[in-house]
Design a protein around this motif. Sequence first.
Motif, PDB file in Angstrom:
ATOM      1  N   VAL A   1      -5.996   2.191 -11.888  1.00  0.00           N
ATOM      2  CA  VAL A   1      -5.002   2.630 -12.857  1.00  0.00           C
ATOM      3  C   VAL A   1      -4.349   1.355 -13.390  1.00  0.00           C
ATOM      4  CG1 VAL A   1      -2.899   3.934 -13.266  1.00  0.00           C
ATOM      5  CG2 VAL A   1      -4.597   4.795 -11.649  1.00  0.00           C
ATOM      6  N   LEU A   2      -4.531   1.103 -14.668  1.00  0.00           N
ATOM      7  CA  LEU A   2      -4.116  -0.162 -15.270  1.00  0.00           C
ATOM      8  C   LEU A   2      -2.825   0.004 -16.061  1.00  0.00           C
ATOM      9  CD1 LEU A   2      -4.786  -3.158 -16.030  1.00  0.00           C
ATOM     10  CD2 LEU A   2      -6.045  -2.220 -17.999  1.00  0.00           C
TER      11      LEU A   2
ATOM     12  N   SER B   1      -2.607   8.282 -10.221  1.00  0.00           N
ATOM     13  CA  SER B   1      -3.537   7.661  -9.276  1.00  0.00           C
ATOM     14  C   SER B   1      -4.017   8.646  -8.218  1.00  0.00           C
ATOM     15  CB  SER B   1      -2.861   6.468  -8.590  1.00  0.00           C
ATOM     16  OG  SER B   1      -1.805   6.913  -7.749  1.00  0.00           O
ATOM     17  N   ASN B   2      -5.131   8.272  -7.583  1.00  0.00           N
ATOM     18  CA  ASN B   2      -5.700   9.042  -6.477  1.00  0.00           C
ATOM     19  C   ASN B   2      -5.784   8.160  -5.241  1.00  0.00           C
ATOM     20  OD1 ASN B   2      -6.339  11.279  -8.273  1.00  0.00           O
ATOM     21  ND2 ASN B   2      -7.994   9.964  -9.051  1.00  0.00           N
ATOM     22  N   GLU B   3      -5.939   8.769  -4.087  1.00  0.00           N
ATOM     23  CA  GLU B   3      -6.155   7.999  -2.860  1.00  0.00           C
ATOM     24  C   GLU B   3      -7.359   7.071  -3.044  1.00  0.00           C
ATOM     25  OE1 GLU B   3      -6.467  10.283   0.682  1.00  0.00           O
ATOM     26  OE2 GLU B   3      -4.449  11.135   0.519  1.00  0.00           O
ATOM     27  N   GLY B   4      -7.212   5.819  -2.578  1.00  0.00           N
ATOM     28  CA  GLY B   4      -8.287   4.841  -2.695  1.00  0.00           C
ATOM     29  C   GLY B   4      -8.248   4.018  -3.967  1.00  0.00           C
ATOM     30  N   ASP B   5      -7.333   4.383  -4.904  1.00  0.00           N
ATOM     31  CA  ASP B   5      -7.225   3.642  -6.168  1.00  0.00           C
ATOM     32  C   ASP B   5      -6.514   2.312  -5.977  1.00  0.00           C
ATOM     33  OD1 ASP B   5      -8.408   5.720  -7.479  1.00  0.00           O
ATOM     34  OD2 ASP B   5      -6.664   6.281  -8.686  1.00  0.00           O
ATOM     35  N   VAL B   6      -6.718   1.433  -6.949  1.00  0.00           N
ATOM     36  CA  VAL B   6      -5.894   0.246  -7.153  1.00  0.00           C
ATOM     37  C   VAL B   6      -4.985   0.520  -8.345  1.00  0.00           C
ATOM     38  CG1 VAL B   6      -5.935  -2.114  -8.040  1.00  0.00           C
ATOM     39  CG2 VAL B   6      -7.407  -1.481  -6.137  1.00  0.00           C
TER      40      VAL B   6
ATOM     41  N   GLU C   1       0.864  -1.172   0.000  1.00  0.00           N
ATOM     42  CA  GLU C   1       0.000   0.000   0.000  1.00  0.00           C
ATOM     43  C   GLU C   1       0.900   1.220   0.000  1.00  0.00           C
ATOM     44  OE1 GLU C   1      -3.581   2.018   2.633  1.00  0.00           O
ATOM     45  OE2 GLU C   1      -3.440  -0.175   2.444  1.00  0.00           O
ATOM     46  N   TRP C   2       0.628   2.144  -0.905  1.00  0.00           N
ATOM     47  CA  TRP C   2       1.443   3.346  -1.052  1.00  0.00           C
ATOM     48  C   TRP C   2       0.530   4.564  -1.087  1.00  0.00           C
ATOM     49  CZ3 TRP C   2       1.530   6.826  -5.260  1.00  0.00           C
ATOM     50  CH2 TRP C   2       2.547   7.793  -5.206  1.00  0.00           C
ATOM     51  N   LYS C   3       0.665   5.421  -0.076  1.00  0.00           N
ATOM     52  CA  LYS C   3      -0.124   6.654   0.005  1.00  0.00           C
ATOM     53  C   LYS C   3      -1.611   6.398  -0.250  1.00  0.00           C
ATOM     54  CE  LYS C   3       3.717   9.732  -1.147  1.00  0.00           C
ATOM     55  NZ  LYS C   3       4.235  10.808  -2.033  1.00  0.00           N
ATOM     56  N   LYS C   4      -2.111   5.369   0.435  1.00  0.00           N
ATOM     57  CA  LYS C   4      -3.526   4.980   0.391  1.00  0.00           C
ATOM     58  C   LYS C   4      -3.957   4.448  -0.979  1.00  0.00           C
ATOM     59  CE  LYS C   4      -4.826   8.022   4.187  1.00  0.00           C
ATOM     60  NZ  LYS C   4      -5.740   9.089   4.674  1.00  0.00           N
ATOM     61  N   ARG C   5      -2.987   3.980  -1.765  1.00  0.00           N
ATOM     62  CA  ARG C   5      -3.272   3.217  -2.988  1.00  0.00           C
ATOM     63  C   ARG C   5      -2.811   1.786  -2.770  1.00  0.00           C
ATOM     64  NH1 ARG C   5      -2.070   8.828  -3.125  1.00  0.00           N
ATOM     65  NH2 ARG C   5      -2.296   9.704  -5.230  1.00  0.00           N
ATOM     66  N   LYS C   6      -3.567   0.803  -3.235  1.00  0.00           N
ATOM     67  CA  LYS C   6      -3.144  -0.601  -3.155  1.00  0.00           C
ATOM     68  C   LYS C   6      -2.606  -1.024  -4.515  1.00  0.00           C
ATOM     69  CE  LYS C   6      -6.027  -2.043   0.703  1.00  0.00           C
ATOM     70  NZ  LYS C   6      -7.030  -3.001   1.228  1.00  0.00           N
ATOM     71  N   ILE C   7      -1.435  -1.655  -4.498  1.00  0.00           N
ATOM     72  CA  ILE C   7      -0.740  -1.974  -5.742  1.00  0.00           C
ATOM     73  C   ILE C   7      -0.646  -3.494  -5.902  1.00  0.00           C
ATOM     74  CG2 ILE C   7       1.349  -1.618  -7.091  1.00  0.00           C
ATOM     75  CD1 ILE C   7       1.883   0.890  -5.468  1.00  0.00           C
ATOM     76  N   PHE C   8      -1.051  -3.990  -7.077  1.00  0.00           N
ATOM     77  CA  PHE C   8      -1.107  -5.425  -7.342  1.00  0.00           C
ATOM     78  C   PHE C   8      -0.297  -5.779  -8.591  1.00  0.00           C
ATOM     79  CE2 PHE C   8      -4.758  -4.637  -4.726  1.00  0.00           C
ATOM     80  CZ  PHE C   8      -4.925  -5.787  -3.964  1.00  0.00           C
TER      81      PHE C   8
END
Length: 450
Positions: free
Chosen positions: A350-351, A414-419, A320-327
């Motif tokens: 964000v794809l 990306s924004n906060e809350g994004d994947v 998790e980075w700055k309220k974004r989850k990264i997969f």
Amino acid sequence: MKNLTIMEHKKVLVLGLAKSGVAAAELLHKMGAFVTVNDAKPFEENKDAQKLLQQGITVICGRHPEDLLDEGFELVIKNPGIPYSNIIVEDAVKRGIPVWTEVELAYLISEAPMIGITGSNGKTTTTTLLYHILNQGGLKPLIAGNIGTVACTVTENAKADNIIVTELSSFQLMGTETFKPKIAIWTNLFEAHIDYHGSMEAYGNAKFGITRNQDATDYLIYNADQEIVASYARKSNAHLIPFTTTHINEAGISADDEMIYWLGKPFMKRDIIALPGKHNLENVLAAVAAAIIMNCPKDKMEHVLNSFNGVKHRTQFVREWKKRKIFNDSKATNTLATRSALAAFKQPIVLLAGGLDRGHSFEELRPFMSNVHAVVVSGQTADRFAEFASSCGVKTIAHAKDIQEAVPKAAELSNEGDVILLSPACASWDQYPNFETRGDLFIEAVMKLN
């Protein structure tokens, strides 16, 4: 190891090396067979062949002699990737010489019961998840097969109180005759590997090898939501255990929004599952059904389900980075896999996509692009995917030369809350040797974000 003498004094040809060929050749040699190895790679460049020659195994390298089978071989064990159109394989079939993959040999010598897992998608996740559940439950599982550990090497060292959890491809299953797992799992069936099998029917028939020899003392856990898989299951003689996410099924395992049900009765809450997505729920149902059959304690299942975040490169949570989850879903080398990944998330996405251009359409993704608000494209398909994303209404599209450049661009968009999701929908070979390398570079770039 049982059946130690079944190969004694038999003349066996091992066709193709790599890990499975080397393991099969060494095992057969130990069992007293007269082994010849044939591999296309020249001997001077072939360390595996050099190693086998030092052990006293006959080695023929650099070509596949057309008259090789005139030497009187009784059995051919081939590398799974070698097609049946290979001249030596074709000749063996014409002569009535059995052609196996090492999976058949593994089964014949195994003292431990085997669980076989196949399907177009989800094999690795289901195999790994089930292994961890059984291990947590103290059932001494070993993991083998297409997941990277050669099956015959695992079974050679297995004891009767082990359980061998084996991932199996259609290529491997085609080379079996008596293989009969105690539990078979069939996750799904989608069009794939038609270049190898020739038709969807041939591909399905190869997958059916997972249950072809099973009887009423065995179990087939199968995807009842896919009629094509269900139709094959009806041909099986095994005890059928369907899994479904569409209704509560009293004959197998199922789920609704809140619960997992076993034989129609509530078994555990769904909210303990860490893996995201409907496709992973199917994998969970299959693994839990097998664990129940193996009498694994329920609390051990729940412990693993609550902590298992997936297999590397398969919708793998990175950070998790700055309220974004990264997969990291680098294994998504086709649109079907990317479709499943996109469907797994309700958050804005964000794809990161693109890679080798095989000319495949991206249209299958269109219904799943509604949550995607930005795309970063790279690789040969960058322009094609950008055009497709734009036609889906994606407003923000950026180009990157490679994954390392794509990650900071995706972060910026990306924004906060994004994947932030790497799910390329394309193979990696335009820029990377394999999807693992692509995924590792993605993870490395993600960890550098600050």
